[in-house]
Design a protein around this motif. Structure first.
Motif, PDB file in Angstrom:
ATOM      1  N   GLU A 160       0.841  -1.198   0.000  1.00 46.89           N
ATOM      2  CA  GLU A 160       0.000   0.000   0.000  1.00 46.89           C
ATOM      3  C   GLU A 160       0.883   1.258   0.000  1.00 46.89           C
ATOM      4  N   ASP A 161       0.638   2.206   0.897  1.00 47.81           N
ATOM      5  CA  ASP A 161       1.370   3.476   0.812  1.00 47.81           C
ATOM      6  C   ASP A 161       2.560   3.548   1.763  1.00 47.81           C
ATOM      7  N   GLU A 162       3.043   2.398   2.228  1.00 44.31           N
ATOM      8  CA  GLU A 162       4.200   2.373   3.131  1.00 44.31           C
ATOM      9  C   GLU A 162       5.454   2.813   2.375  1.00 44.31           C
ATOM     10  N   PRO A 163       6.164   3.857   2.829  1.00 42.37           N
ATOM     11  CA  PRO A 163       7.362   4.314   2.118  1.00 42.37           C
ATOM     12  C   PRO A 163       8.530   3.334   2.272  1.00 42.37           C
ATOM     13  N   ASP A 164       9.412   3.327   1.268  1.00 43.31           N
ATOM     14  CA  ASP A 164      10.624   2.486   1.283  1.00 43.31           C
ATOM     15  C   ASP A 164      10.297   1.039   1.637  1.00 43.31           C
ATOM     16  N   SER A 165       9.347   0.465   0.914  1.00 47.06           N
ATOM     17  CA  SER A 165       8.868  -0.874   1.275  1.00 47.06           C
ATOM     18  C   SER A 165       9.026  -1.913   0.165  1.00 47.06           C
ATOM     19  N   ILE A 166       9.464  -1.495  -1.039  1.00 47.90           N
ATOM     20  CA  ILE A 166       9.655  -2.452  -2.123  1.00 47.90           C
ATOM     21  C   ILE A 166      11.126  -2.470  -2.524  1.00 47.90           C
ATOM     22  N   PHE A 167      11.753  -3.636  -2.354  1.00 43.92           N
ATOM     23  CA  PHE A 167      13.167  -3.815  -2.663  1.00 43.92           C
ATOM     24  C   PHE A 167      13.311  -4.726  -3.875  1.00 43.92           C
ATOM     25  N   ALA A 168      14.134  -4.324  -4.816  1.00 47.87           N
ATOM     26  CA  ALA A 168      14.440  -5.146  -5.988  1.00 47.87           C
ATOM     27  C   ALA A 168      15.927  -5.455  -5.991  1.00 47.87           C
ATOM     28  N   ASN A 264      17.185  -0.937 -11.987  1.00 47.01           N
ATOM     29  CA  ASN A 264      17.540   0.490 -12.002  1.00 47.01           C
ATOM     30  C   ASN A 264      16.479   1.323 -12.718  1.00 47.01           C
ATOM     31  N   GLN A 265      15.948   0.788 -13.819  1.00 46.96           N
ATOM     32  CA  GLN A 265      14.878   1.504 -14.521  1.00 46.96           C
ATOM     33  C   GLN A 265      13.639   1.619 -13.642  1.00 46.96           C
ATOM     34  N   ALA A 266      13.322   0.528 -12.933  1.00 46.53           N
ATOM     35  CA  ALA A 266      12.156   0.540 -12.046  1.00 46.53           C
ATOM     36  C   ALA A 266      12.358   1.528 -10.900  1.00 46.53           C
ATOM     37  N   LEU A 267      13.588   1.628 -10.400  1.00 48.32           N
ATOM     38  CA  LEU A 267      13.881   2.576  -9.328  1.00 48.32           C
ATOM     39  C   LEU A 267      13.732   4.013  -9.819  1.00 48.32           C
ATOM     40  N   ASP A 268      14.272   4.285 -10.981  1.00 47.71           N
ATOM     41  CA  ASP A 268      14.193   5.641 -11.535  1.00 47.71           C
ATOM     42  C   ASP A 268      12.754   6.073 -11.814  1.00 47.71           C
ATOM     43  N   SER A 269      11.914   5.126 -12.199  1.00 49.64           N
ATOM     44  CA  SER A 269      10.528   5.455 -12.541  1.00 49.64           C
ATOM     45  C   SER A 269       9.591   5.410 -11.342  1.00 49.64           C
ATOM     46  N   GLY A 270      10.074   4.911 -10.203  1.00 52.15           N
ATOM     47  CA  GLY A 270       9.244   4.863  -9.003  1.00 52.15           C
ATOM     48  C   GLY A 270       8.457   3.586  -8.822  1.00 52.15           C
ATOM     49  N   LEU A 271       8.734   2.577  -9.642  1.00 54.90           N
ATOM     50  CA  LEU A 271       8.032   1.300  -9.484  1.00 54.90           C
ATOM     51  C   LEU A 271       8.523   0.543  -8.248  1.00 54.90           C
ATOM     52  N   VAL A 272       9.781   0.767  -7.850  1.00 63.33           N
ATOM     53  CA  VAL A 272      10.339   0.180  -6.630  1.00 63.33           C
ATOM     54  C   VAL A 272      10.992   1.296  -5.825  1.00 63.33           C
TER      55      VAL A 272
END
Length: 350
Positions: A160-168, A264-272
């Motif tokens: 949900e809206d938990e910050p810093d919660s998805i790690f790739a 890295n692409q997912a991080l830059d786009s905000g997916l992770v």
């Protein structure tokens, strides 16, 4: 001549008479008793096992130590979502149920290594993860493995809206936000070999996805609307897990094309949120749960696979039920060009 009298009298002989009739009777009674015991014990054990199985919701899934303090009471549980997601029931649901019942679990890490699967199966898992988080009031963090695409990314939105919660992980493949209903047209091949589909149906649309005929423009429009609605739900779910896209939906539209992304692409786009391994995800879960990782036990759950299960899976792979299931029209959140075929691999499905 007078015989001398002995100093000690001769010992008397004691004769025990064996009443054979009574002995045989007791032996018969004892034998009958042992037969009764041997007969009753399996029945009692069977009833006990049946009763245990009836009330057991985990069906053999057991806890396994992963890291941290082995003797600690507080736990961080790792729920694994691996392989193609089909119905959503099974191993994944059993893990969720174990965590729900274990009051010592203070935080959860969802380990995703999946290309996705059916729309319904993915949504089912997401629902139960969110329900677990709400009922237990515990933090939930996602750790992506080699692949967390489509339905695999969908279930990651349980944070949900938990910050810093998805790690790739650095080599994770993610994204593939989209919906597909597979359709293969072999009408030309059938025509070449003079094979005709002469099915009798209640309405022509009953066979709108049949491989034996071309998809008409009218039917394509109907199916496209179906896909569009499933796609809208996918994007709404992503907005719940990535609030930045709720504030700017156009950014999500640029990403939601079915395209896959590197970490890295997912991080830059905000997916992770972060590039990191499962250890970093565990640390974040501990932080959110106000836990000391040195005083916390991290556990996973495993479901042993027997030789019987392997043989059963192989025998089921090509039976008619599975072939019919593969041919049934389904919408998929999956990163694959052959979604229906993948449903036959029962060991990888959840």
């Amino acid at each position: 001549m007078v015989q001398p009298i002995p100093d000690h009298p001769a010992p008397q002989q004691i004769i025990i008479q064996n009443k054979s009739g009574g002995s045989i009777l007791w032996r018969i009674v004892a034998a009958i008793g042992w037969i009764g015991v041997l007969f009753c014990v399996p029945i009692i054990l069977g009833q006990a096992i049946s009763s245990a199985n009836y009330y057991n919701t985990t069906e053999g899934v057991s806890e396994k130590y992963f890291s941290g303090d082995k003797s600690a009471d507080d736990k961080i549980a790792i729920i694994s979502i691996t392989g193609v997601i089909m119905q959503g029931e099974g191993y994944i649901r059993k893990q969720i149920d174990l965590v729900r019942e274990d009051k010592d679990v203070k935080a959860v890490v969802v380990r995703v290594n999946s290309p996705g699967g059916t729309v319904t199966g993915s949504d089912y898992i997401l629902h139960h993860l969110k329900k677990l988080k709400e009922e237990r009031d515990i933090p939930l963090v996602v750790s992506m493995g080699a692949m967390a695409t489509s339905g695999g990314y969908y279930v990651a939105m349980a944070v949900e809206d938990e910050p810093d919660s998805i790690f790739a992980e650095p080599t994770t493949t993610t994204g593939s936000i989209g919906v597909i209903i597979p359709h293969y047209n072999i009408a030309g091949l059938m025509q070449e070999y003079h094979v005709e589909d002469d099915s009798i149906m209640s309405h022509p649309r009953k066979q709108m996805l049949a491989m034996t005929r071309e998809l008409s423009p009218e039917n394509r429009e109907i199916l496209q609307e179906y896909v569009n609605q499933a796609f809208t739900r996918f994007k709404d779910i992503v907005k719940e897990g990535r609030p930045k896209f709720a504030a700017d939906p156009e950014k999500l539209d640029v990403l939601a094309t079915g395209e896959i992304f590197t970490a890295n692409q997912a991080l830059d786009s905000g997916l992770v949120d972060q590039i990191g391994f499962i250890e970093e995800a565990i640390d974040r879960a501990a932080e959110l749960g106000n836990l000391d990782t040195k005083k916390t036990r991290v556990v996973t759950y495993e479901q042993p696979v027997s030789l019987f299960d392997l043989g059963l899976a192989q025998s089921e792979a090509m039976n008619w039920d599975k072939l019919l299931e593969m041919s049934a029209p389904k919408a998929y959140y999956i990163s694959s060009y052959l979604p229906p075929v993948m449903s036959s691999f029962r060991l990888g499905a959840n």
